[in-house]
Design a protein around this motif. Structure first.
Motif, mmCIF file in Angstrom:
data_model
loop_
_atom_site.group_PDB
_atom_site.id
_atom_site.type_symbol
_atom_site.label_atom_id
_atom_site.label_comp_id
_atom_site.label_asym_id
_atom_site.label_seq_id
_atom_site.Cartn_x
_atom_site.Cartn_y
_atom_site.Cartn_z
ATOM 1 N N ARG A 60 -22.976 15.945 61.569
ATOM 2 C CA ARG A 60 -22.977 16.535 62.774
ATOM 3 C C ARG A 60 -23.697 17.856 63.354
ATOM 4 N N MET A 61 -23.696 18.612 62.072
ATOM 5 C CA MET A 61 -24.238 20.085 62.357
ATOM 6 C C MET A 61 -25.565 20.188 62.751
ATOM 7 N N ASN A 62 -26.006 20.853 63.975
ATOM 8 C CA ASN A 62 -27.112 20.894 64.209
ATOM 9 C C ASN A 62 -27.845 22.340 64.304
ATOM 10 N N ARG A 63 -29.225 22.215 64.871
ATOM 11 C CA ARG A 63 -29.679 23.838 64.672
ATOM 12 C C ARG A 63 -29.397 24.692 65.290
ATOM 13 N N GLU A 64 -28.723 24.469 66.668
ATOM 14 C CA GLU A 64 -28.145 25.412 67.580
ATOM 15 C C GLU A 64 -26.921 25.969 66.931
ATOM 16 N N GLY A 65 -26.005 25.118 66.295
ATOM 17 C CA GLY A 65 -25.087 25.699 65.609
ATOM 18 C C GLY A 65 -25.277 26.456 64.420
ATOM 19 N N ALA A 66 -25.988 25.979 63.547
ATOM 20 C CA ALA A 66 -26.470 26.672 62.257
ATOM 21 C C ALA A 66 -27.032 28.135 62.727
ATOM 22 N N ILE A 67 -27.879 28.188 63.705
ATOM 23 C CA ILE A 67 -28.494 29.467 64.017
ATOM 24 C C ILE A 67 -27.379 30.683 64.596
#
Length: 591
Positions: free
Chosen positions: A500-507
């Protein structure tokens, strides 16, 4: 043969060996430059990883910290050793299965984002330069004392050596050079430890010697004798801890998860043929590392006992030769506060930071005159903690060849890690920023040239940080682990185990962890060091352990933002499933 001559011979031969290996294994392609062609044997890779890992902090500074921190210094042993177990079980095989060249490669691809890749590169560069400052400082200290050159020129010489085999050979040259460096550094660390353990206790095995009686007829065990010597002088007992439980926990955990997030360590697992080899490499590395780590505790205790008994209540006129040798390099000092000509080693700071020596001036007892010694406590002796392992053979009056061996080992430890860090920096610039982000049409030859230019620039910056470091070697390195724990580690773990982890969350998570951790370290270490006391720390956590809070913040922000934004594409889910398959290995992507 004189000790100085032996030092020149040992160091000269080791440098000649490193340069010869670099020339022999010169990288001819980007694959060889980044991952040594991807065909390194797990045992060889384990040995190279151990050398990459056992930096100047492990070889030079860790036992010195343990010598003066006592029980509190055990956090470095627990954290740095436990981190490798975490890395072997949690990350190494999955990252190798992914088959990319670098950590930003993984993050950029997994989070389908050039922005995520750039943020990962930013974190990587900050971590690497923080870490490398300690390595170059270690190089400068060894050169300063043993080759009789100022620390400035010692760092410059070290930069030149690293330039030759890191820029020429890339990961291929570094891998085989690090195998040689491991052999040099582990032999150099163990031999004096065996000697000193036997001299103090009659038992040549250091861990067993630490639990044995001192052979001075007192009938006391080593730690019992050390506690008595220190408490008689007013120090806390060596086996007592002064750190709070929360700070010990956080520093240990920060070092553990920081290990699993260090880019120069992770990249070593891209150099083996398949995923199962990555796990075997980690196992071999842990074995090779353990040889030094189980010895560091005894070395620290032996060093503190020998140092205290040798220096305290000794007339300066009768000071041993090792004291004047290190004094000439501004790494140990004495200020005759009561003008009795006798060195008094007591609790309290003898100097505010490192001593400042007045040129061509001496005090009432002939000591080199110092400009910043406080007069409000009884302590007259200053010792740079980073010299204890290097000075240990001299304090114990071991043969000249042992002293020369330690000099070569200290340089091997610092240079091996410096080279690995420089390669990580250069590959992140040439591969992740140029090839994968800003200039995807660059040729392989152009990318290789850019990597070497980036490595050259990184060496220059690293040299400056080595000459003007923000703390002791191991302390500087601990900050790098905290930053790694707060930035890259959560992004990698969630990238592997959360679909579920996406780019917005990771950044958002990486930036949050980075800004918080850097701000905390900067405030207490650079903005106003006088505030760096437990009463002012957040939750009682020191700057060395704050990476754990940064990590929690990273996870919290990433999961929250991810839950509020669109999930990753379907193909990313398939990519994660493929990474998790425990069989075989994916062929590295062609770039």
């Amino acid at each position: 043969m004189e000790t100085q001559t032996l030092i020149y011979i040992f160091v000269g031969l080791s440098f000649a060996l490193y340069i010869a290996i670099a020339v022999w294994s010169r990288a001819g392609s980007t694959t060889e430059f980044y991952v040594a062609g991807g065909g390194v044997n797990p045992v060889v890779n384990g040995m190279a990883t151990a050398a990459d890992w056992m930096s100047a902090a492990s070889f030079i500074s860790m036992a010195g910290l343990i010598a003066f921190l006592g029980y509190d210094g055990s956090v470095y042993l627990m954290g740095w050793t436990g981190g490798y177990v975490l890395l072997a079980l949690l990350l190494a095989p999955y990252l190798r299965k992914f088959g990319e060249f670098t950590v930003p490669d993984f993050i950029g691809t997994r989070y389908y984002s050039k922005a995520a890749r750039v943020v990962a590169v930013l974190c990587l560069i900050i971590i690497s330069f923080t870490y490398i400052a300690g390595q170059m400082r270690g190089v400068g200290i060894v050169f300063s004392r043993f080759l009789d050159v100022p620390i400035f020129w010692g760092v410059v010489i070290g930069m030149g050596i690293v330039f030759i085999y890191a820029v020429l050979g890339g990961m291929k040259g570094i891998t085989y050079t690090q195998v040689a460096q491991y052999c040099v550094l582990i032999f150099a660390y163990m031999v004096p430890a065996f000697f000193i353990s036997f001299m103090l206790t009659g038992n040549p095995v250091p861990p067993l010697g630490l639990g044995s009686e001192v052979n001075d007829g007192s009938g006391m065990f080593v730690l019992e004798k050390l506690d008595l010597v220190l408490t008689d002088l007013g120090f806390a007992a060596y086996t007592d801890g002064s750190k709070s439980m929360i700070d010990v926990f956080c520093i240990t955990l920060a070092l553990m998860v920081g290990t699993a997030g260090l880019p120069h360590v992770i990249v070593r697992f891209f150099t083996v043929p398949k995923a199962s080899d990555a796990r075997r490499s980690a196992g071999w590395a842990l074995l090779f590392i353990a040889l030094l780590y189980v010895t560091a505790g005894p070395v620290g205790a032996f060093a503190r006992l020998n140092f205290t008994q040798t220096v305290n209540e000794t007339a300066y006129a009768d000071a041993p030769e090792w004291f004047t040798n290190w004094e000439a390099n501004d790494l140990i000092a004495w200020r005759d506060k009561n003008e009795d000509g006798v060195m008094q080693y007591r609790p309290g700071d003898a100097f505010e930071g490192a001593p400042v020596f007045a040129l061509d001036a001496t005090g009432p007892s002939g000591e080199r005159l110092l400009e910043n010694a406080p007069t409000d406590n009884a302590n007259e002796v200053y010792v740079d903690r980073d010299i204890m392992v290097l000075a240990n053979p001299e304090i114990a009056q071991l043969p000249g060849w042992v002293i020369a061996l330690v000099a070569a080992g200290g340089l091997a430890a610092a240079l091996s890690t410096a080279a690995g860090l420089l390669l990580v920096i250069s590959s992140s610039v040439s591969h992740d920023l140029l090839k994968r982000t800003f200039r995807p049409d660059i040729t392989e030859k152009g990318e290789l040239r850019a990597a070497r230019i980036a490595a050259t620039a990184a060496i220059l910056v690293a040299g400056y940080l080595g000459i003007y470091p923000p703390g002791w070697v191991a302390q500087v390195v601990a900050f790098a682990f905290g930053i790694a724990a707060a930035t890259l580690f959560p992004a990698i773990v969630m990238g592997i185990f959360s679909k579920r982890m996406n780019r917005e969350g990771a950044i958002a998570g990486m930036l949050g962890g980075l800004v918080f951790t850097l701000s905390y370290i900067w405030y207490f270490k650079l903005w106003d060091p006088s505030l760096n006391v437990e009463a002012n720390w957040l939750f009682g956590i020191s700057p060395e352990g704050i990476g754990v809070i940064g990590m929690v913040l990273n996870f919290t922000v990433a999961l929250t933002v991810s839950a509020m934004t669109k999930g990753p594409p379907v193909e990313i889910g398939r990519l994660i499933e493929n990474i998790r398959v425990p069989r075989g290995a994916q062929t590295p992507h062609t770039h």
